[in-house]
Write an enzyme that holds these catalytic residues in place. Structure first.
Site, PDB file in Angstrom:
ATOM      1  N   GLU A  89      -6.937   8.592   6.541  1.00 27.31           N
ATOM      2  CA  GLU A  89      -7.170   9.282   7.816  1.00 27.31           C
ATOM      3  C   GLU A  89      -7.683  10.717   7.653  1.00 27.31           C
ATOM      4  O   GLU A  89      -7.016  11.674   8.062  1.00 27.31           O
ATOM      5  CB  GLU A  89      -5.905   9.263   8.673  1.00 27.31           C
ATOM      6  CG  GLU A  89      -5.415   7.851   8.985  1.00 27.31           C
ATOM      7  CD  GLU A  89      -4.406   7.806  10.132  1.00 27.31           C
ATOM      8  OE1 GLU A  89      -3.971   8.864  10.595  1.00 27.31           O
ATOM      9  OE2 GLU A  89      -4.076   6.683  10.563  1.00 27.31           O
ATOM     10  N   ASN A 131      -7.021   2.034  10.156  1.00 24.41           N
ATOM     11  CA  ASN A 131      -5.678   2.308  10.672  1.00 24.41           C
ATOM     12  C   ASN A 131      -5.798   2.384  12.179  1.00 24.41           C
ATOM     13  O   ASN A 131      -6.580   3.203  12.686  1.00 24.41           O
ATOM     14  CB  ASN A 131      -5.164   3.669  10.194  1.00 24.41           C
ATOM     15  CG  ASN A 131      -4.706   3.666   8.749  1.00 24.41           C
ATOM     16  OD1 ASN A 131      -4.831   2.660   8.051  1.00 24.41           O
ATOM     17  ND2 ASN A 131      -4.178   4.785   8.303  1.00 24.41           N
ATOM     18  N   TYR A 154      -3.552   1.825  16.107  1.00 25.46           N
ATOM     19  CA  TYR A 154      -2.258   1.573  16.744  1.00 25.46           C
ATOM     20  C   TYR A 154      -2.337   1.305  18.238  1.00 25.46           C
ATOM     21  O   TYR A 154      -1.564   0.541  18.771  1.00 25.46           O
ATOM     22  CB  TYR A 154      -1.340   2.788  16.534  1.00 25.46           C
ATOM     23  CG  TYR A 154      -0.864   2.949  15.115  1.00 25.46           C
ATOM     24  CD1 TYR A 154      -1.665   3.543  14.145  1.00 25.46           C
ATOM     25  CD2 TYR A 154       0.389   2.500  14.734  1.00 25.46           C
ATOM     26  CE1 TYR A 154      -1.231   3.682  12.838  1.00 25.46           C
ATOM     27  CE2 TYR A 154       0.835   2.633  13.422  1.00 25.46           C
ATOM     28  CZ  TYR A 154       0.023   3.226  12.479  1.00 25.46           C
ATOM     29  OH  TYR A 154       0.457   3.348  11.194  1.00 25.46           O
ATOM     30  N   GLU A 176      -3.257  -0.109   8.223  1.00 27.87           N
ATOM     31  CA  GLU A 176      -2.055   0.304   8.954  1.00 27.87           C
ATOM     32  C   GLU A 176      -2.088  -0.203  10.376  1.00 27.87           C
ATOM     33  O   GLU A 176      -3.136  -0.102  11.039  1.00 27.87           O
ATOM     34  CB  GLU A 176      -1.958   1.839   9.053  1.00 27.87           C
ATOM     35  CG  GLU A 176      -1.242   2.497   7.927  1.00 27.87           C
ATOM     36  CD  GLU A 176      -1.114   3.999   8.167  1.00 27.87           C
ATOM     37  OE1 GLU A 176      -0.833   4.431   9.292  1.00 27.87           O
ATOM     38  OE2 GLU A 176      -1.303   4.735   7.176  1.00 27.87           O
ATOM     39  N   HIS A 212      -2.735  11.088   0.736  1.00 27.99           N
ATOM     40  CA  HIS A 212      -2.154  10.829   2.056  1.00 27.99           C
ATOM     41  C   HIS A 212      -1.498  12.133   2.531  1.00 27.99           C
ATOM     42  O   HIS A 212      -0.278  12.241   2.641  1.00 27.99           O
ATOM     43  CB  HIS A 212      -1.149   9.673   1.973  1.00 27.99           C
ATOM     44  CG  HIS A 212      -0.849   9.031   3.301  1.00 27.99           C
ATOM     45  ND1 HIS A 212      -0.962   7.678   3.526  1.00 27.99           N
ATOM     46  CD2 HIS A 212      -0.432   9.549   4.482  1.00 27.99           C
ATOM     47  CE1 HIS A 212      -0.621   7.395   4.774  1.00 27.99           C
ATOM     48  NE2 HIS A 212      -0.294   8.513   5.379  1.00 27.99           N
ATOM     49  N   ARG A 254       0.858  -1.183   0.000  1.00 26.96           N
ATOM     50  CA  ARG A 254       0.000   0.000   0.000  1.00 26.96           C
ATOM     51  C   ARG A 254       0.899   1.240   0.000  1.00 26.96           C
ATOM     52  O   ARG A 254       1.683   1.435   0.918  1.00 26.96           O
ATOM     53  CB  ARG A 254      -0.901  -0.014   1.243  1.00 26.96           C
ATOM     54  CG  ARG A 254      -1.661   1.251   1.427  1.00 26.96           C
ATOM     55  CD  ARG A 254      -2.585   1.260   2.645  1.00 26.96           C
ATOM     56  NE  ARG A 254      -3.156   2.590   2.723  1.00 26.96           N
ATOM     57  CZ  ARG A 254      -3.017   3.425   3.748  1.00 26.96           C
ATOM     58  NH1 ARG A 254      -2.393   3.058   4.851  1.00 26.96           N
ATOM     59  NH2 ARG A 254      -3.542   4.631   3.699  1.00 26.96           N
TER      60      ARG A 254
HETATM   61  C1  NOJ Z   1      -0.904   7.235  10.386  1.00 31.26           C
HETATM   62  C2  NOJ Z   1      -0.504   7.777   9.046  1.00 31.26           C
HETATM   63  O1  NOJ Z   1      -1.335   7.324   8.034  1.00 31.26           O
HETATM   64  C3  NOJ Z   1       0.962   7.562   8.711  1.00 31.26           C
HETATM   65  O2  NOJ Z   1       1.294   8.475   7.729  1.00 31.26           O
HETATM   66  C4  NOJ Z   1       1.801   7.691   9.961  1.00 31.26           C
HETATM   67  O3  NOJ Z   1       3.152   7.674   9.683  1.00 31.26           O
HETATM   68  C5  NOJ Z   1       1.442   6.546  10.888  1.00 31.26           C
HETATM   69  N1  NOJ Z   1       0.029   6.581  11.194  1.00 31.26           N
HETATM   70  C6  NOJ Z   1       2.218   6.532  12.187  1.00 31.26           C
HETATM   71  O4  NOJ Z   1       1.953   7.665  12.914  1.00 31.26           O
END
Ligand code: NOJ
Length: 486
Positions: free
Chosen positions: A180, A314, A316, A384, A133, A87
């Site tokens: 995002e 996405n 984390y 992500e 992006h 991607r």
């Molecule tokens: C979200 C973003 O899409 C990406 O550009 C960024 O580097 C990562 N998360 C980590 O923060």
């Protein structure tokens, strides 16, 4: 099998289908560099990074990871890592330097991406392409304020998207309109820490709306003019972390945690996936923001609702959410909630990383996957997920050519998150893909080069931006060998 694989519950072996997509994600601004080469125009991030004090280490993405020149070697490396898909995003201003619908096309930019796509296909790595992006052409920002002008922006985005479908759609079957959109709006127009650096209490909601509506029109364009022949799919990717009540016995914190998810995820997902058959923003957002939150016209509802058939995810980390006392301030964009590292019993959300907002919290990710599935009921494409490692940035650079960088924390992060994903899949949550962030250490926006998310170490001090594999790249491959049915 490595000791880490042996820790998986044996019942999870072969739990993912044989056609499961996995690979790595990157973004143009973060890896390409070559910001003035072959006719590329500047983006808002190029300009923003040159302003004093905006980027933690004072860096710019002028050369980034040298990905513009090393793309062939990078694809070979990705193949070695076992990736099935890649991607990446297109730099709009590399393709149309001034960005606008009547502005000239930069054929050298088109050719660069065309070569990249061909090489991926030759190596049997499926391209997934993000159109936007975060790197708006600077010229559009100067001309009419970019996303603040919905009509003009949408026309320009549509023309750019059409060009990409025309030139690459014969080979690209997975399109993502926006990466995002919430972050673009919040960080760029409320917090001011991302480009273009505004701090406003009205603009984030306008910018969010512009992205939703222009996403809808681009999907309509794709489905009408391209999908019948090209047979690809189109989606949007949303950011979203998990919010757990700070005090689970306090109904105000329970509500605050739900509200935090609505302000982050529901803002975009409710209109797109049509909660209760409606195309609208969450009621909690309307209650707090009133008419600062735009209203969808009937025409906008038609193009936005159902525009994306899958949920691009996405994610984390997780936070504890505590309600704030009193009425929300006008500048609040989170739902009048405070995000904390520990809950009321002092339980931490997870081990620290090199990035202030990010802690390893697979427990929250497990809940989030189920929350999205329960609320929207559409297949989930994880676009992500990944981590930085405490001290990795300050740590010694690899010395010998071919040296493998040891990053057990990252391998453990992937191990724990993937196990939760596989469990959810076994329970019936439909999950189609997993992209690790990121293939390379790269330019982490306002954090510059200080947050290394890659499974490949990049020696930023070397003229070539020399790469070294990290151990986690091989661990990830091993995990998928375990999870995917042979
Ligand atoms: C979200 C973003 O899409 C990406 O550009 C960024 O580097 C990562 N998360 C980590 O923060």
């Amino acid at each position: 099998m490595s000791p880490q694989v042996l820790t998986f519950d044996p019942k999870l072996q072969g739990s993912l289908p044989s056609d499961f997509t996995w690979g790595y994600a990157t973004a143009a601004a973060q890896i390409e560099g070559a910001w003035e080469e072959d006719g590329r125009g500047p983006s808002i991030w190029d300009t923003f990074s040159c302003l004093p004090g905006k980027i933690r280490d004072g860096s710019t993405p002028s050369d980034a990871c040298n990905g513009y020149h090393l793309w062939k070697e990078d694809i070979a490396r990705m193949k070695e890592y076992g990736a099935r898909a890649y991607r990446f995003s297109l730099s709009w201003s590399r393709i149309i330097p001034l960005g606008g619908e009547a502005d000239p096309i930069n054929e050298a930019g088109v050719q660069f991406y065309s070569n990249l796509i061909d090489e991926l296909i030759r190596k049997e790595i499926t391209p997934w392409v993000t159109l936007y992006h975060w790197d708006l052409p600077q010229a559009l920002y100067e001309r009419y304020g970019g996303m603040l002008d919905k009509e003009r922006y949408t026309a320009d985005f549509l023309r750019y998207a059409r060009l990409c479908f025309e030139r690459f759609g014969d080979r690209v079957k997975h399109w993502i309109t926006y990466n995002e959109p919430g972050l673009t709006a919040r960080a760029g127009y409320a917090q001011g820490r991302n480009a273009p650096g505004h701090a406003s209490d009205t603009e984030p909601w306008i910018v969010g709306h512009t992205q939703l509506v222009s996403h809808g029109y681009v999907c309509e364009l794709y489905k009408g003019d391209f999908q019948p022949n090209q047979k690809g799919c189109i989606m949007i990717t949303l950011d979203g972390n998990w919010y757990e009540p700070w005090d689970e016995k306090d109904p105000r914190d329970v509500e605050a945690a739900e509200r935090a998810k609505e302000f982050e995820i529901g803002w975009f997902a409710d209109p797109v996936y049509g909660m209760d058959g409606e195309c609208d923003y969450p009621a909690s957002m309307r209650a707090q923001l009133g008419d600062r939150l735009p209203h969808f016209t009937e025409e906008e509802k038609r193009v936005v609702q159902g525009s994306s058939e899958v949920y691009g995810m996405n994610s984390y980390t997780a936070f504890y959410a505590r309600h704030l006392q009193g009425a929300p301030s006008r500048s609040d964009y989170r739902g009048n909630v405070e995000f904390l590292n520990e809950n009321c019993n002092g339980k931490p959300r997870g081990p620290e990383t090199d990035t202030h907002w990010l802690r390893m919290a697979p427990w929250g990710w497990a809940k989030l996957i189920r929350w999205i599935w329960a609320r929207y009921g559409v297949p989930i494409c994880i676009t992500e997920n990944g981590t930085t490692v405490q001290g990795e940035h300050e740590g010694p650079a690899p010395a010998a050519p071919g040296e493998i960088v040891e990053d057990p924390f990252r391998a453990e992060f992937f191990r724990a998150y993937l196990a939760e994903m596989a469990k959810a899949y076994q329970e019936g949550v439909v999950i189609k893909s997993y992209f690790a962030w990121s293939f390379l250490d790269n330019w982490e926006w306002a954090l510059g080069y200080t947050s290394r998310f890659g499974v490949t170490w990049v020696d930023y001090a070397s003229p070539q931006k020399t790469r070294y594999a990290k151990r986690s790249a091989f661990a990830l491959r091993e995990y998928f060998d375990f999870f995917i049915a042979q």
